[in-house]
Structures are given as C-alpha cells and as structure tokens.
Design a protein around this motif. Sequence first.
Motif, PDB file in Angstrom:
ATOM      1  N   LEU A 176       0.650  -1.274  -0.116  1.00  0.00           N
ATOM      2  CA  LEU A 176       0.042   0.071   0.035  1.00  0.00           C
ATOM      3  C   LEU A 176       0.782   1.218   0.055  1.00  0.00           C
ATOM      4  N   ASP A 177       1.910   1.372   0.856  1.00  0.00           N
ATOM      5  CA  ASP A 177       2.540   2.682   0.869  1.00  0.00           C
ATOM      6  C   ASP A 177       3.513   2.461  -0.322  1.00  0.00           C
ATOM      7  N   GLY A 178       3.976   1.571  -0.813  1.00  0.00           N
ATOM      8  CA  GLY A 178       4.902   1.668  -1.747  1.00  0.00           C
ATOM      9  C   GLY A 178       4.360   2.086  -3.420  1.00  0.00           C
ATOM     10  N   ILE A 179       2.783   1.987  -3.270  1.00  0.00           N
ATOM     11  CA  ILE A 179       2.108   2.619  -4.451  1.00  0.00           C
ATOM     12  C   ILE A 179       2.404   4.194  -4.434  1.00  0.00           C
ATOM     13  N   CYS A 195       9.546   2.842  -0.433  1.00  0.00           N
ATOM     14  CA  CYS A 195       9.669   2.109   0.594  1.00  0.00           C
ATOM     15  C   CYS A 195      10.086   0.733   0.792  1.00  0.00           C
ATOM     16  N   GLY A 196      10.388   0.135   1.794  1.00  0.00           N
ATOM     17  CA  GLY A 196      11.059  -1.181   1.881  1.00  0.00           C
ATOM     18  C   GLY A 196      12.301  -1.323   2.351  1.00  0.00           C
ATOM     19  N   ASP A 197      12.434  -2.170   3.336  1.00  0.00           N
ATOM     20  CA  ASP A 197      13.923  -2.328   3.747  1.00  0.00           C
ATOM     21  C   ASP A 197      14.255  -4.134   3.354  1.00  0.00           C
ATOM     22  N   GLY A 198      15.342  -4.209   3.315  1.00  0.00           N
ATOM     23  CA  GLY A 198      15.807  -5.635   3.110  1.00  0.00           C
ATOM     24  C   GLY A 198      15.334  -6.175   1.636  1.00  0.00           C
TER      25      GLY A 198
END
Length: 149
Positions: free
Chosen positions: A59-62, A66-69
């Motif tokens: 949801l946030d990446g849209i 975002c995102g780690d790893g």
Amino acid sequence: MRESVQAEVMMSFLVSEELAFRIPVELGYDARDPYAVRLTFHLPGDAPVTWAFGRELLLDGINKPCGDGDVHIAPTTPEELSDVHIRLQVGGDRALFRVSAAPLVAFLDRTDRLVPLGQERNLGDFEGLLDAALGKILAESRQNEQNAG
C-alpha cells in the motif's frame, strides 16, 4: 464468509534496460494471515515463485518509495499514480518488475473490505494462531536438529 482475495495482473519483468517481458502474477491475500500479501510469479520455464510481504508495504509503495531488506516498492513517477516498481532481492540476485498501480489499488481495496487495515489484530484468535504456528516451526526445527545430529 469469504476469507481470501485473489487477483491476477500482468507485470513486466525488467531484465535490463533493453529487455523486458510480461508475465502473469497472482496476487493473494488470506484473512488467516492478515498482515501479508502474496505475489506468485510465473516465469517462463521455471516453477512458480511466491513472495510474501506486508500488505502495508504494498500500500505504501504505491505512493512513495519504501521497503527495507529484500522487498522494495516505489512509484515509477512519484507525482502521479501510474506504474509501480517492485524490486525483489535474494543475496546479490535482484529482480525488478513494473506493474500498473490500478490493479494493485483494486486488489488492496478488496483486501481492506475483507479485513480493514489496522483491524488485523481483531480477527478472532490471531494471537493463538500465531502461537500455534510458531510452536509448529520450533518443533520442526528441533526435529531437524535431532535428525542432523
């Protein structure tokens, strides 16, 4: 009551700047695992590969990078809602996919109708199910250690 949501989208697998090909990807969400979404990639000549990660990450990446790893999601053009890049990584190997944001938004909307975002903990005995799953994993781990030793 329906307890899962499925959808299929076409994504572009970006092999290089010059080479990309479209592949079908199944999106899956199950109320029994309310925090996760699953993407099952059907690459030509290979067995399907499934990645599970947080629904909130998708949801946030849209809307913003975002995102780690191992999982990174970002809009291709932050100023407008158009396409999204999903980068998956295992060790030094990376795969980059491009998908239209619209089917992701529609899928996430359906998951939200099933389990509203922020209400995951209110699902029945989620803590009990989590404890049972963790117990099973630990038991299997102990069994594997005994078999190896």
